[in-house]
Design a protein around this motif. Sequence first.
Motif, PDB file in Angstrom:
ATOM      1  N   VAL A  41       5.426   1.378 -11.768  1.00 32.23           N
ATOM      2  CA  VAL A  41       4.654   2.009 -10.703  1.00 32.23           C
ATOM      3  C   VAL A  41       5.565   2.821  -9.794  1.00 32.23           C
ATOM      4  O   VAL A  41       5.254   3.956  -9.404  1.00 32.23           O
ATOM      5  CB  VAL A  41       3.891   0.948  -9.906  1.00 32.23           C
ATOM      6  CG1 VAL A  41       3.327   1.539  -8.617  1.00 32.23           C
ATOM      7  CG2 VAL A  41       2.757   0.372 -10.737  1.00 32.23           C
ATOM      8  N   LEU A  42       6.710   2.254  -9.432  1.00 33.16           N
ATOM      9  CA  LEU A  42       7.637   2.966  -8.559  1.00 33.16           C
ATOM     10  C   LEU A  42       8.177   4.233  -9.215  1.00 33.16           C
ATOM     11  O   LEU A  42       8.515   5.202  -8.517  1.00 33.16           O
ATOM     12  CB  LEU A  42       8.788   2.039  -8.167  1.00 33.16           C
ATOM     13  CG  LEU A  42       8.419   0.832  -7.298  1.00 33.16           C
ATOM     14  CD1 LEU A  42       9.636  -0.042  -7.052  1.00 33.16           C
ATOM     15  CD2 LEU A  42       7.814   1.281  -5.975  1.00 33.16           C
ATOM     16  N   ASN A  43       8.276   4.228 -10.526  1.00 31.00           N
ATOM     17  CA  ASN A  43       8.780   5.393 -11.252  1.00 31.00           C
ATOM     18  C   ASN A  43       7.673   6.336 -11.712  1.00 31.00           C
ATOM     19  O   ASN A  43       7.969   7.335 -12.375  1.00 31.00           O
ATOM     20  CB  ASN A  43       9.585   4.936 -12.473  1.00 31.00           C
ATOM     21  CG  ASN A  43      10.842   4.186 -12.085  1.00 31.00           C
ATOM     22  OD1 ASN A  43      11.456   4.467 -11.060  1.00 31.00           O
ATOM     23  ND2 ASN A  43      11.214   3.199 -12.894  1.00 31.00           N
ATOM     24  N   ALA A  44       6.428   6.019 -11.377  1.00 29.33           N
ATOM     25  CA  ALA A  44       5.311   6.851 -11.820  1.00 29.33           C
ATOM     26  C   ALA A  44       5.374   8.217 -11.161  1.00 29.33           C
ATOM     27  O   ALA A  44       5.825   8.375 -10.020  1.00 29.33           O
ATOM     28  CB  ALA A  44       3.987   6.169 -11.497  1.00 29.33           C
ATOM     29  N   SER A  45       4.897   9.210 -11.871  1.00 31.96           N
ATOM     30  CA  SER A  45       4.896  10.573 -11.344  1.00 31.96           C
ATOM     31  C   SER A  45       3.957  10.686 -10.143  1.00 31.96           C
ATOM     32  O   SER A  45       2.770  10.346 -10.221  1.00 31.96           O
ATOM     33  CB  SER A  45       4.444  11.539 -12.450  1.00 31.96           C
ATOM     34  OG  SER A  45       4.335  12.844 -11.946  1.00 31.96           O
ATOM     35  N   GLY A  46       4.503  11.154  -9.039  1.00 29.53           N
ATOM     36  CA  GLY A  46       3.708  11.352  -7.835  1.00 29.53           C
ATOM     37  C   GLY A  46       3.666  10.170  -6.892  1.00 29.53           C
ATOM     38  O   GLY A  46       3.237  10.316  -5.741  1.00 29.53           O
ATOM     39  N   PHE A  47       4.093   8.976  -7.334  1.00 29.44           N
ATOM     40  CA  PHE A  47       3.959   7.800  -6.472  1.00 29.44           C
ATOM     41  C   PHE A  47       4.830   7.924  -5.220  1.00 29.44           C
ATOM     42  O   PHE A  47       4.384   7.604  -4.111  1.00 29.44           O
ATOM     43  CB  PHE A  47       4.340   6.540  -7.253  1.00 29.44           C
ATOM     44  CG  PHE A  47       4.066   5.266  -6.508  1.00 29.44           C
ATOM     45  CD1 PHE A  47       2.813   4.678  -6.550  1.00 29.44           C
ATOM     46  CD2 PHE A  47       5.046   4.656  -5.741  1.00 29.44           C
ATOM     47  CE1 PHE A  47       2.542   3.520  -5.864  1.00 29.44           C
ATOM     48  CE2 PHE A  47       4.789   3.500  -5.048  1.00 29.44           C
ATOM     49  CZ  PHE A  47       3.538   2.921  -5.107  1.00 29.44           C
ATOM     50  N   ALA A  48       6.070   8.372  -5.369  1.00 21.84           N
ATOM     51  CA  ALA A  48       6.955   8.523  -4.214  1.00 21.84           C
ATOM     52  C   ALA A  48       6.409   9.567  -3.240  1.00 21.84           C
ATOM     53  O   ALA A  48       6.461   9.384  -2.011  1.00 21.84           O
ATOM     54  CB  ALA A  48       8.359   8.900  -4.677  1.00 21.84           C
ATOM     55  N   ALA A 105      -1.324  -1.828  -5.967  1.00 22.11           N
ATOM     56  CA  ALA A 105      -1.871  -2.373  -4.717  1.00 22.11           C
ATOM     57  C   ALA A 105      -0.844  -3.222  -3.984  1.00 22.11           C
ATOM     58  O   ALA A 105      -0.748  -3.174  -2.749  1.00 22.11           O
ATOM     59  CB  ALA A 105      -3.120  -3.199  -5.026  1.00 22.11           C
ATOM     60  N   ALA A 106      -0.059  -4.004  -4.725  1.00 22.50           N
ATOM     61  CA  ALA A 106       0.961  -4.846  -4.098  1.00 22.50           C
ATOM     62  C   ALA A 106       2.035  -4.003  -3.436  1.00 22.50           C
ATOM     63  O   ALA A 106       2.473  -4.293  -2.304  1.00 22.50           O
ATOM     64  CB  ALA A 106       1.582  -5.780  -5.138  1.00 22.50           C
ATOM     65  N   VAL A 107       2.476  -2.945  -4.099  1.00 19.47           N
ATOM     66  CA  VAL A 107       3.494  -2.072  -3.516  1.00 19.47           C
ATOM     67  C   VAL A 107       2.956  -1.365  -2.274  1.00 19.47           C
ATOM     68  O   VAL A 107       3.655  -1.219  -1.269  1.00 19.47           O
ATOM     69  CB  VAL A 107       3.983  -1.060  -4.561  1.00 19.47           C
ATOM     70  CG1 VAL A 107       4.901  -0.022  -3.929  1.00 19.47           C
ATOM     71  CG2 VAL A 107       4.707  -1.770  -5.697  1.00 19.47           C
ATOM     72  N   SER A 108       1.697  -0.928  -2.320  1.00 23.18           N
ATOM     73  CA  SER A 108       1.114  -0.229  -1.168  1.00 23.18           C
ATOM     74  C   SER A 108       0.925  -1.137   0.030  1.00 23.18           C
ATOM     75  O   SER A 108       0.836  -0.655   1.164  1.00 23.18           O
ATOM     76  CB  SER A 108      -0.230   0.390  -1.566  1.00 23.18           C
ATOM     77  OG  SER A 108      -1.175  -0.619  -1.876  1.00 23.18           O
ATOM     78  N   ALA A 109       0.866  -2.452  -0.185  1.00 27.25           N
ATOM     79  CA  ALA A 109       0.693  -3.386   0.929  1.00 27.25           C
ATOM     80  C   ALA A 109       1.997  -3.701   1.645  1.00 27.25           C
ATOM     81  O   ALA A 109       1.976  -4.236   2.771  1.00 27.25           O
ATOM     82  CB  ALA A 109       0.064  -4.687   0.428  1.00 27.25           C
ATOM     83  N   VAL A 110       3.121  -3.376   1.055  1.00 31.31           N
ATOM     84  CA  VAL A 110       4.422  -3.718   1.656  1.00 31.31           C
ATOM     85  C   VAL A 110       4.615  -3.057   3.017  1.00 31.31           C
ATOM     86  O   VAL A 110       5.020  -3.730   3.986  1.00 31.31           O
ATOM     87  CB  VAL A 110       5.561  -3.367   0.687  1.00 31.31           C
ATOM     88  CG1 VAL A 110       6.920  -3.511   1.371  1.00 31.31           C
ATOM     89  CG2 VAL A 110       5.503  -4.263  -0.541  1.00 31.31           C
ATOM     90  N   PRO A 111       4.389  -1.739   3.195  1.00 30.09           N
ATOM     91  CA  PRO A 111       4.579  -1.140   4.526  1.00 30.09           C
ATOM     92  C   PRO A 111       3.721  -1.781   5.606  1.00 30.09           C
ATOM     93  O   PRO A 111       4.177  -1.931   6.754  1.00 30.09           O
ATOM     94  CB  PRO A 111       4.201   0.332   4.306  1.00 30.09           C
ATOM     95  CG  PRO A 111       4.441   0.568   2.857  1.00 30.09           C
ATOM     96  CD  PRO A 111       4.061  -0.707   2.187  1.00 30.09           C
ATOM     97  N   CYS A 112       2.497  -2.166   5.279  1.00 29.76           N
ATOM     98  CA  CYS A 112       1.638  -2.827   6.268  1.00 29.76           C
ATOM     99  C   CYS A 112       2.235  -4.153   6.712  1.00 29.76           C
ATOM    100  O   CYS A 112       2.238  -4.485   7.907  1.00 29.76           O
ATOM    101  CB  CYS A 112       0.245  -3.038   5.689  1.00 29.76           C
ATOM    102  SG  CYS A 112      -0.616  -1.518   5.220  1.00 29.76           S
ATOM    103  N   LEU A 113       2.752  -4.931   5.766  1.00 27.19           N
ATOM    104  CA  LEU A 113       3.371  -6.207   6.110  1.00 27.19           C
ATOM    105  C   LEU A 113       4.624  -6.006   6.945  1.00 27.19           C
ATOM    106  O   LEU A 113       4.880  -6.761   7.895  1.00 27.19           O
ATOM    107  CB  LEU A 113       3.701  -6.978   4.826  1.00 27.19           C
ATOM    108  CG  LEU A 113       2.503  -7.389   3.952  1.00 27.19           C
ATOM    109  CD1 LEU A 113       2.993  -8.066   2.678  1.00 27.19           C
ATOM    110  CD2 LEU A 113       1.570  -8.312   4.720  1.00 27.19           C
ATOM    111  N   MET A 118      -1.105  -2.945 -13.936  1.00 25.86           N
ATOM    112  CA  MET A 118      -0.606  -1.744 -13.273  1.00 25.86           C
ATOM    113  C   MET A 118      -1.339  -1.483 -11.956  1.00 25.86           C
ATOM    114  O   MET A 118      -0.736  -1.125 -10.949  1.00 25.86           O
ATOM    115  CB  MET A 118      -0.758  -0.545 -14.206  1.00 25.86           C
ATOM    116  CG  MET A 118       0.127  -0.589 -15.440  1.00 25.86           C
ATOM    117  SD  MET A 118       1.874  -0.479 -15.011  1.00 25.86           S
ATOM    118  CE  MET A 118       1.927   1.145 -14.298  1.00 25.86           C
ATOM    119  N   LEU A 119      -2.650  -1.687 -11.978  1.00 25.58           N
ATOM    120  CA  LEU A 119      -3.424  -1.475 -10.754  1.00 25.58           C
ATOM    121  C   LEU A 119      -3.031  -2.466  -9.668  1.00 25.58           C
ATOM    122  O   LEU A 119      -2.869  -2.099  -8.493  1.00 25.58           O
ATOM    123  CB  LEU A 119      -4.920  -1.596 -11.060  1.00 25.58           C
ATOM    124  CG  LEU A 119      -5.493  -0.557 -12.016  1.00 25.58           C
ATOM    125  CD1 LEU A 119      -6.975  -0.820 -12.252  1.00 25.58           C
ATOM    126  CD2 LEU A 119      -5.282   0.840 -11.481  1.00 25.58           C
TER     127      LEU A 119
END
Length: 288
Positions: A76-83, A260-268, A255-256
């Motif tokens: 997910v971190l290496n996916a195109s566009g994610f960064a 979602a887990a990666v996107s929750a890190v900044p909120c935490l 993958m989904l």
Amino acid sequence: MTLTATRPAVQNRPAVERRHRRHGRRWPLYTLLALMSLLTLGPFAAMIIVALSPRGEPTVPAQWPDSLTFDNIAQVLNASGFAEWTLNSLVYSGVSVAVILLTASMAGYAFAKKRFPGRDTILWTFLATMMVPFQATLIPLYVLVSDLDGVDTFWGLIVPTLANSQAVFLMRQFILGLPDELFDAAKVDGASELRVYWTIVVPLTKPILATLGVFVFLWHWNDFLWPLVISQSDATRTLTVGLTVLKTEELQWSMLMSSAAVSAVPCLVVFFLLQRYLVNSIAMTGLK
């Protein structure tokens, strides 16, 4: 001396016993709250387990996975566009937090401590906008931004969300509790309105500013509808919208859930950094 030393303990024994009985009667409530906490943590724990499960293998709720792996999160971190999506979400949330806190604190100070014609009418008219659902104004807002060439731009993404009546109301209610003597003393000393705001209002409202900052960050970080409408390319697409694009390309639940887990890190991270101010705001509200 011995009798004098033990007398307070004897006198306080009934109070201690009453306190113990009171806590003993509350254990069902504490048990219920603990169970509710576990229930709220259940979906989050399931998301983490599915995110760490190998792709294509059975996982919860069918069965516990045989092994856990970080390959899904790495992909997910290496996916195109994610960064780029993550950076856009940080810009969208960060700029919105800074501008809303500044404008809401200024407006809250004006509505709470200043006297001017039509103050209450303006305030309640502004608060009445909270009764209008965003979906009802979505099309007119999009047409307006489109006529100003704001589609697929950062200013078109950010500016329409900056008028936050809830933030103004919270700031006004908090500033109302500040003693008027502080502002009168500042005026006697010849302080300007900007100096009064910066040296009195801002320091005394740090707890509520931190609390409001967390709320605003979460609102914008998780915002989906407006970014979906206004963003049409990866240049301005936020993480919530990008994950939807990723879902159309990849149907693996692991993958989904990793996304979602990666996107929750900044909120935490934001919550734990400002947790101390959240506690202070609750304590000050109780004192007021």
